[in-house]
Design a protein around this motif. Structure first.
Motif, mmCIF file in Angstrom:
data_model
loop_
_atom_site.group_PDB
_atom_site.id
_atom_site.type_symbol
_atom_site.label_atom_id
_atom_site.label_comp_id
_atom_site.label_asym_id
_atom_site.label_seq_id
_atom_site.Cartn_x
_atom_site.Cartn_y
_atom_site.Cartn_z
ATOM 1 N N ASP B 1 51.823 25.013 37.062
ATOM 2 C CA ASP B 1 52.834 26.023 36.880
ATOM 3 C C ASP B 1 52.881 26.748 37.972
ATOM 4 O O ASP B 1 51.717 27.216 38.486
ATOM 5 N N ALA B 2 54.110 27.663 38.260
ATOM 6 C CA ALA B 2 54.046 28.719 39.106
ATOM 7 C C ALA B 2 53.511 29.915 38.602
ATOM 8 O O ALA B 2 53.038 30.105 37.494
ATOM 9 N N GLU B 3 52.814 30.806 39.702
ATOM 10 C CA GLU B 3 52.211 31.849 39.243
ATOM 11 C C GLU B 3 52.281 32.737 40.287
ATOM 12 O O GLU B 3 52.377 32.828 41.430
ATOM 13 N N ILE B 4 51.271 34.249 39.903
ATOM 14 C CA ILE B 4 51.336 35.043 41.027
ATOM 15 C C ILE B 4 49.848 35.446 40.827
ATOM 16 O O ILE B 4 49.457 35.824 39.690
ATOM 17 N N THR B 5 49.160 35.640 41.828
ATOM 18 C CA THR B 5 47.638 35.694 41.969
ATOM 19 C C THR B 5 47.618 37.107 42.830
ATOM 20 O O THR B 5 48.206 37.086 43.846
ATOM 21 N N GLN B 6 46.295 37.707 42.550
ATOM 22 C CA GLN B 6 45.935 38.920 43.191
ATOM 23 C C GLN B 6 44.375 38.817 43.558
ATOM 24 O O GLN B 6 43.733 38.030 42.913
ATOM 25 N N SER B 7 43.965 39.137 44.867
ATOM 26 C CA SER B 7 42.803 39.158 45.225
ATOM 27 C C SER B 7 42.387 40.099 45.957
ATOM 28 O O SER B 7 43.085 40.684 46.790
ATOM 29 N N PRO B 8 41.233 40.961 46.055
ATOM 30 C CA PRO B 8 40.004 40.371 44.818
ATOM 31 C C PRO B 8 40.496 41.057 43.625
ATOM 32 O O PRO B 8 41.683 41.921 43.659
ATOM 33 N N ARG B 9 39.950 40.887 42.504
ATOM 34 C CA ARG B 9 40.235 41.595 41.354
ATOM 35 C C ARG B 9 39.685 42.802 41.102
ATOM 36 O O ARG B 9 40.298 43.902 40.334
ATOM 37 N N HIS B 10 38.389 43.156 41.725
ATOM 38 C CA HIS B 10 37.861 44.297 41.828
ATOM 39 C C HIS B 10 37.384 44.748 43.096
ATOM 40 O O HIS B 10 36.875 43.626 43.847
ATOM 41 N N LYS B 11 37.527 45.784 43.839
ATOM 42 C CA LYS B 11 37.076 46.229 44.933
ATOM 43 C C LYS B 11 36.491 47.468 44.975
ATOM 44 O O LYS B 11 37.172 48.598 44.355
ATOM 45 N N ILE B 12 35.577 47.834 45.630
ATOM 46 C CA ILE B 12 34.795 49.189 45.703
ATOM 47 C C ILE B 12 34.668 49.352 47.289
ATOM 48 O O ILE B 12 34.079 48.429 47.967
ATOM 49 N N THR B 13 35.133 50.227 47.868
ATOM 50 C CA THR B 13 35.080 50.848 49.105
ATOM 51 C C THR B 13 34.948 52.004 49.322
ATOM 52 O O THR B 13 34.784 52.996 48.644
ATOM 53 N N GLU B 14 34.738 52.413 50.756
ATOM 54 C CA GLU B 14 34.561 53.826 51.075
ATOM 55 C C GLU B 14 35.548 54.741 51.711
ATOM 56 O O GLU B 14 36.114 53.966 52.433
#
Lengths: 109, 114
Positions: B1-14
């Protein structure tokens, strides 16, 4: 820029009740969509409805473009209907999409 | 199935670091969008693209950039992350000229800038 308002901001219903959510916009639009954001954050498109009426199961929507409003009807509400309902408008192809602030719906068992 | 994904799902940065959020869709849609969602502001459009090599600024584009080298991907870059960019970021896509312009959303990326 275009203003998009939604009412009510919050709505609490008992399971089985019906509800009407309203979206008002301040200018003519090329595109209007309704979305549901579930409690886990996922956004799901409900209707693309720049004018007229559409129905999908227990949900239906009507847009009166000349009067610049759209209504989303939820009948026989279920707990899974809980979440935030957004309308979003586009002035014209190539223009920004603008979201309303949303209506937070809570359906109690 | 077609889909749309994102990465990362969580990110902590400075603060001050460069951050890139990925968005990949297999719908073969021409149109792609990036939004941010903050309490009290709903969703606001950051950048959008109507095809390969096309990019456009949205309502809140300052501090963000995008590039579109293929149909499937629209990465969002924060050049120098600021605490004000702590938010949940959503990517979306739609099919150009379909007559419906229905937008399909990814699951979101929660970004925290310390």
């Amino acid at each position: 820029g275009i203003q998009v308002e939604q009412s009510p901001p919050d709505l609490i219903l008992q399971e089985g009740a019906n509800s009407t959510l309203r979206c008002n916009f301040s200018d003519s639009v090329n595109n209007l969509q309704w979305f549901h954001q579930n409690p886990w954050g996922q956004l799901i498109n409900l209707f693309y409805i720049p004018s007229g009426t559409k129905q999908n199961g227990r949900l239906s929507a009507t847009t009166v473009a000349t009067e610049r409003y759209s209504l989303l009807y939820i009948s026989s509400s279920q707990t899974t209907d809980s979440g935030v309902y957004f309308c979003a408008v586009e002035l014209g192809y190539g223009q920004n999409f603008v979201f309303g602030p949303g209506t937070r719906l809570s359906v109690l068992p | 199935d077609a889909e749309i994904t994102q990465s990362p799902r969580h990110k902590i940065t400075e603060t001050g670091r460069q951050v890139t959020l990925a968005c990949h869709q297999t719908w073969n849609h021409n149109n792609m969008f990036w939004y941010r969602q903050d309490l009290g502001h709903g969703l606001r459009l950051i950048h959008y693209s109507y095809g390969v090599h096309d990019t456009n600024k949205g309502e809140v584009s300052d501090g963000y950039s995008v590039s579109r080298s293929n149909t499937e991907d629209l990465p969002l870059t924060l050049e120098s992350a600021a605490s004000s960019q702590t938010s949940v970021y959503f990517c979306a896509s739609s099919e150009a000229g379909s007559g419906t312009d229905t937008q399909y959303f990814g699951p979101g990326t929660r970004l925290t800038v310390l």
